[in-house]
Write an enzyme that holds these catalytic residues in place. Structure first.
Site, PDB file in Angstrom:
ATOM      1  N   ASP A   1       2.625   4.612  -1.757  1.00  0.00           N
ATOM      2  CA  ASP A   1       2.174   5.343  -2.808  1.00  0.00           C
ATOM      3  C   ASP A   1       2.938   6.479  -3.199  1.00  0.00           C
ATOM      4  O   ASP A   1       3.795   6.662  -2.284  1.00  0.00           O
ATOM      5  CB  ASP A   1       0.878   5.680  -2.630  1.00  0.00           C
ATOM      6  CG  ASP A   1       0.247   6.534  -1.600  1.00  0.00           C
ATOM      7  OD1 ASP A   1       1.424   7.264  -1.069  1.00  0.00           O
ATOM      8  OD2 ASP A   1      -0.725   6.322  -1.007  1.00  0.00           O
TER       9      ASP A   1
ATOM     10  N   GLY B   1       0.692  -1.067  -0.078  1.00  0.00           N
ATOM     11  CA  GLY B   1      -0.253   0.105  -0.054  1.00  0.00           C
ATOM     12  C   GLY B   1       0.759   1.275   0.008  1.00  0.00           C
ATOM     13  O   GLY B   1       0.314   2.454   0.136  1.00  0.00           O
TER      14      GLY B   1
ATOM     15  N   ASP C   1      15.450  -2.357 -17.313  1.00  0.00           N
ATOM     16  CA  ASP C   1      15.271  -3.398 -16.862  1.00  0.00           C
ATOM     17  C   ASP C   1      15.797  -4.495 -17.924  1.00  0.00           C
ATOM     18  O   ASP C   1      15.617  -4.284 -18.984  1.00  0.00           O
ATOM     19  CB  ASP C   1      13.923  -3.721 -16.368  1.00  0.00           C
ATOM     20  CG  ASP C   1      13.874  -5.065 -15.587  1.00  0.00           C
ATOM     21  OD1 ASP C   1      14.641  -5.285 -14.544  1.00  0.00           O
ATOM     22  OD2 ASP C   1      12.960  -6.032 -16.227  1.00  0.00           O
TER      23      ASP C   1
ATOM     24  N   GLU D   1      20.377  -2.558 -17.047  1.00  0.00           N
ATOM     25  CA  GLU D   1      20.933  -3.647 -16.276  1.00  0.00           C
ATOM     26  C   GLU D   1      21.548  -4.739 -17.010  1.00  0.00           C
ATOM     27  O   GLU D   1      20.751  -5.339 -17.985  1.00  0.00           O
ATOM     28  CB  GLU D   1      19.431  -4.131 -15.588  1.00  0.00           C
ATOM     29  CG  GLU D   1      19.797  -5.286 -14.509  1.00  0.00           C
ATOM     30  CD  GLU D   1      18.536  -5.972 -14.233  1.00  0.00           C
ATOM     31  OE1 GLU D   1      18.660  -6.767 -13.236  1.00  0.00           O
ATOM     32  OE2 GLU D   1      17.406  -6.097 -15.107  1.00  0.00           O
TER      33      GLU D   1
END
Length: 633
Positions: A151, A149, A350, A379
């Site tokens: 944010d 949760g 990524d 990466e």
């Protein structure tokens, strides 16, 4: 259905949602979504805009519109779509850029990047635990692989924490929509690496406007923001999966798999008759070997190469085909759109080598032309410097120029995490590993544009399950003083630890104090334990000293072979010198100053940059077990 609706063309959305005038590349691709839109004719009378071509893909529900906007001014144009007797008008906006591409400045070795996971960092007071319209998910902080949760508003409210610590750039793991349902085994895509909408911030994190507000306020405080992107794959719930734009949009099995999803008239089969499920795709996709070496291996077999660049990580993250020029154009435009729309200062890409090499080089070339002072880090997870160096822009080790400015130093990470458990001897162990890694810096076109780190979200924490602050200080001292662009992982400054042996979630724990009702608040000095405060103070002192320090940013680097367990690296610039001195043993040691005369140059004293005390350096310096000493003169 009304007669009016029946006579209207169905355009559900267009990507990108808007565009900008004044780009060096004046070609704009619009991906139009809508049932039966493939057969539409498209026109516009907007001044300075011409339609170059219409690409009708295999699916009847997509249309690619290529436009030339070189002579266009900012404003709202009308696109007219017509299919037979049906037609509709669609408003589309061309916007003015906030600044020229040459004015955008990316991160550099003058920065220290602080990496964090938005879901695990901080939650705002008005956070909504259940967003309507999303696939089934649950927020449960007791479960390491479910959403917790955090944010964007929670991060924004703690911007002062980053400036107090002394970092200068923030790297968030992906913030884009990940609308994948939690599975029956308690796993979710809280990490963000399964994109289902490339133009929308995940509603659980916030909105596009909140993302821009966060970046604007970060800039006002002197902080840069780096966006994590994924071009190699998307999430299974992306609309492209249920309704593939073309047979070659994804890397599927070339033998028979495509025919499972396409009928002979080149239209998708009815999903109600042949639903595309993870199980069905799993039977047709190629599994990656997770080995990156074939991409540069001069002796690589075709089967090994194909498994690397066309293989999927898992059945639920379909592998995009960057050899398809329309796919690559879509992805390139998406990165430009985020730069222009929210003002990011850099990109972390990524799984860089898993994607098509030529396609990714084209992306970097376009970005470099448009934003010559921007920066992207890829990466490149192989622990040999020769492999990593070949991916850097203008490398003489590769016949294909990647145009990728910054690469990640997995060799430094690997060697350092071995060295921390060893005694530094006269040959190979301990800090000899770091020495023997840095000796290959001649392979890099620009060692300053190599990103070093001691841990990240995909590795064990440097501390493992312990609290060895002596080893941690040695690692951080090296990271922040050698010729590299350093990256920290959130919570290191307060001794957050954990390992991946059970789940990745144990190295991605919540930052204490970031969530309502947390009893432990590490965002404040009062809330930290004595050990956490001591580590925070030590690192903050080092980080603030590093800011704007030309000796570290521009200085010549000299390293000495570890001698009697002591490893010394120096930086020199403008008549100033910095020595990083590490006792790589668990016993007292002595730095024999005569051996380092070439850098000490007859100086009698130096200043300890952490304590501010003067250190006598015209005679041997005694070192405690595993002591870290950074001095300047």
């Amino acid at each position: 259905m009304s007669m009016k609706a029946a006579n209207k063309v169905n355009v559900e959305r267009i990507d990108p949602t808007h565009w900008y005038v004044g780009m060096k590349d004046a070609s704009l691709q619009l991906m139009v979504y809508g049932k039966g839109i493939r057969d539409a004719e498209v026109s516009t009378d907007y001044p300075g805009v011409s339609i170059e071509s219409l690409v009708r893909l295999d699916s009847p529900d997509y249309l690619l519109v290529y436009m030339d906007v070189a002579k266009a001014q900012a404003g709202k144009m009308t696109l007219r779509f017509k299919v037979g007797k049906k037609s509709m008008n669609y408003p589309y906006e061309l916007k003015t850029r906030e600044m020229a591409g040459t004015e955008r400045r990316g991160f550099s070795n003058a920065d220290v990047l602080y990496m964090l996971m938005p879901d695990r960092f901080a939650q705002s007071a008005n956070h909504v635990a259940q967003i309507k319209g999303l696939n089934t998910y649950k927020e449960d902080r007791s479960q390491p692989s479910l959403r917790h949760g955090g944010d964007l508003e929670g991060i924004r409210q703690h911007l002062d924490y980053f400036t107090e610590l002394g970092v200068t750039a923030l790297w968030f793991t992906p913030v884009l929509e990940n609308n994948s349902p939690d599975n029956e085994n308690g796993f979710s895509t809280y990490h963000g690496y399964a994109t289902t909408d490339y133009y929308r911030v995940d509603p659980r994190f916030g909105t596009n406007a909140q993302y821009k507000q966060l970046i604007d306020e970060a800039h006002a405080k002197g902080l840069k923001v780096v966006m994590d992107m994924i071009f190699n794959h998307c999430g299974f719930e992306h609309p492209w999966v249920a309704n593939m734009p073309s047979k070659d949009w994804f890397n599927l099995s070339r033998s028979s798999g495509v025919q499972e999803f396409w009928s002979t008239d080149n239209s998708p089969k009815q999903m109600s008759a042949t639903p595309i499920t993870p199980e069905l795709l799993n039977s047709q996709h190629l599994q990656t070997s997770y080995k990156l070496t074939p991409v540069l291996d001069p002796y690589a077999s075709k089967v090994d190469m194909r498994e690397t660049v066309e293989g999927w990580f898992v059945p639920t993250i379909p592998d995009l085909n960057q050899k398809n020029p329309h796919v690559m154009k879509y992805l390139i435009q998406n990165s430009i759109w985020w730069i222009e729309t929210v003002g990011i200062d850099g990109i972390r890409m990524d799984t860089y080598p898993y994607a098509d090499r030529e396609g990714m080089a084209q992306w970097m070339k376009v970005l470099d032309k448009e934003y010559p002072n921007f920066n992207t880090v890829g990466e490149t997870w192989v622990t040999e410097p020769a492999y990593t160096a070949a991916w850097q822009k203008d490398s003489k080790l590769s016949s294909t120029n990647s145009y990728l400015k910054t690469v990640m130093d997995f060799s430094f990470f690997d060697k350092l995490n071995q060295a921390k458990n060893e005694e530094t001897d006269g040959w190979w162990n301990g800090f000899n590993r770091i020495y023997n890694s840095l000796v290959y810096d001649y392979l890099y076109q620009n060692p300053s544009n190599v990103m070093a780190f001691i841990e990240n979200h995909d590795t064990d924490r440097f501390l493992g399950n312990g609290k060895d602050t002596l080893s941690l200080k040695q690692a951080l001292a090296l990271l922040l003083t050698i010729n590299r662009t350093p990256q920290l992982y959130y919570g290191t400054e307060i001794l957050m630890n954990g390992t991946k042996e059970i789940t990745d979630g144990n190295v991605r724990k919540d930052f204490p104090g970031g969530f309502p009702n947390d009893k432990h608040n590490a965002f404040t000095a009062e809330g930290r334990t004595k050990a956490e405060q001591a580590m925070f103070n030590w690192l903050s002192k080092l980080l603030h000293w590093r800011q704007g320090n030309d000796v570290i940013i521009k200085g010549k680097q000299t390293q000495f072979i570890p001698w009697k367990g002591v490893y010394v690296i120096t930086r020199q610039y403008g008549g100033r010198s910095v020595l990083t001195i590490l006792n790589g043993t668990s016993k007292p040691a002595v730095m024999e100053v005569a051996r380092y005369a070439e850098v000490i140059q007859g100086k009698a004293t130096a200043r300890d940059i952490i304590t501010g005390r003067n250190i006598t350096i015209d005679k041997d310096v005694k070192l405690r077990p595993r002591q870290t000493l950074i001095i300047e003169f």
